[in-house]
Write a protein that holds these residues in place. Structure first.
Motif, PDB file in Angstrom:
ATOM      1  N   LEU A 286       3.024   6.597  -5.590  1.00  0.00           N
ATOM      2  CA  LEU A 286       2.878   6.949  -7.000  1.00  0.00           C
ATOM      3  C   LEU A 286       1.442   7.193  -7.433  1.00  0.00           C
ATOM      4  N   GLY A 287       0.486   6.791  -6.610  1.00  0.00           N
ATOM      5  CA  GLY A 287      -0.905   6.894  -7.030  1.00  0.00           C
ATOM      6  C   GLY A 287      -1.813   7.413  -5.947  1.00  0.00           C
ATOM      7  N   GLU A 288      -3.083   7.426  -6.271  1.00  0.00           N
ATOM      8  CA  GLU A 288      -4.113   7.921  -5.371  1.00  0.00           C
ATOM      9  C   GLU A 288      -4.984   6.746  -4.935  1.00  0.00           C
TER      10      GLU A 288
ATOM     11  N   ALA B 244       0.835  -1.204   0.000  1.00  0.00           N
ATOM     12  CA  ALA B 244       0.000   0.000   0.000  1.00  0.00           C
ATOM     13  C   ALA B 244       0.868   1.252   0.000  1.00  0.00           C
ATOM     14  N   ARG B 245       1.915   1.265   0.794  1.00  0.00           N
ATOM     15  CA  ARG B 245       2.807   2.427   0.830  1.00  0.00           C
ATOM     16  C   ARG B 245       3.498   2.657  -0.509  1.00  0.00           C
TER      17      ARG B 245
ATOM     18  N   LEU C  38       7.673  -0.023 -10.066  1.00  0.00           N
ATOM     19  CA  LEU C  38       6.687  -0.340  -9.039  1.00  0.00           C
ATOM     20  C   LEU C  38       6.405  -1.839  -9.007  1.00  0.00           C
ATOM     21  N   LEU C  39       6.187  -2.435 -10.164  1.00  0.00           N
ATOM     22  CA  LEU C  39       5.849  -3.858 -10.210  1.00  0.00           C
ATOM     23  C   LEU C  39       7.009  -4.745  -9.777  1.00  0.00           C
ATOM     24  N   ARG C  40       8.227  -4.363 -10.095  1.00  0.00           N
ATOM     25  CA  ARG C  40       9.389  -5.128  -9.600  1.00  0.00           C
ATOM     26  C   ARG C  40       9.446  -5.088  -8.081  1.00  0.00           C
ATOM     27  N   ARG C  41       9.206  -3.933  -7.506  1.00  0.00           N
ATOM     28  CA  ARG C  41       9.235  -3.806  -6.047  1.00  0.00           C
ATOM     29  C   ARG C  41       8.096  -4.582  -5.400  1.00  0.00           C
ATOM     30  N   VAL C  42       6.905  -4.516  -5.995  1.00  0.00           N
ATOM     31  CA  VAL C  42       5.765  -5.263  -5.475  1.00  0.00           C
ATOM     32  C   VAL C  42       6.030  -6.762  -5.565  1.00  0.00           C
ATOM     33  N   GLU C  43       6.578  -7.194  -6.683  1.00  0.00           N
ATOM     34  CA  GLU C  43       6.830  -8.622  -6.886  1.00  0.00           C
ATOM     35  C   GLU C  43       7.774  -9.196  -5.832  1.00  0.00           C
TER      36      GLU C  43
END
Length: 96
Positions: free
Chosen positions: A30-32, A24-25, A51-56
């Motif tokens: 980057l988003g709302e 979530a953080r 973002l997706l690399r970090r989430v993954e």
């Protein structure tokens, strides 16, 4: 790779509180947040990839899920909201 921003809807279902908070953080950076686990963001391809690399790295692939929807301008124009919901404006646009 283009630096043009596109409109994305990002949603997650994360089973662990600690992982959910971290993801979530990341998305908030980057988003709302528009719902508890749904974000809208205008991202460049580079920002989305990062973002997706970090989430993954945070995900447990057998327990969690993240969805990313890219909406074209025409599709974005057809989004309907009810109640106090408001669509996230493009960067640089101020609604008074």
């Amino acid at each position: 790779m283009s630096d043009e921003r596109a409109f994305y809807v990002l949603a997650y279902d994360i089973s662990d509180d600690r992982r959910r908070l971290k993801i979530a953080r990341l998305m908030e950076s980057l988003g709302e947040r528009v719902q508890e686990s749904v974000f809208e963001a205008y991202l460049t391809p580079r920002e989305l990839d990062r973002l997706l690399r970090r989430v993954e790295r945070l995900l447990e692939s057998q327990e969690d899920s993240v969805r990313v929807y890219r909406l074209c301008g025409a599709c974005r124009g057809m989004i309907r909201t009810l109640g106090r919901a408001q669509l996230t404006p493009p960067p640089g646009v101020i609604i008074v």
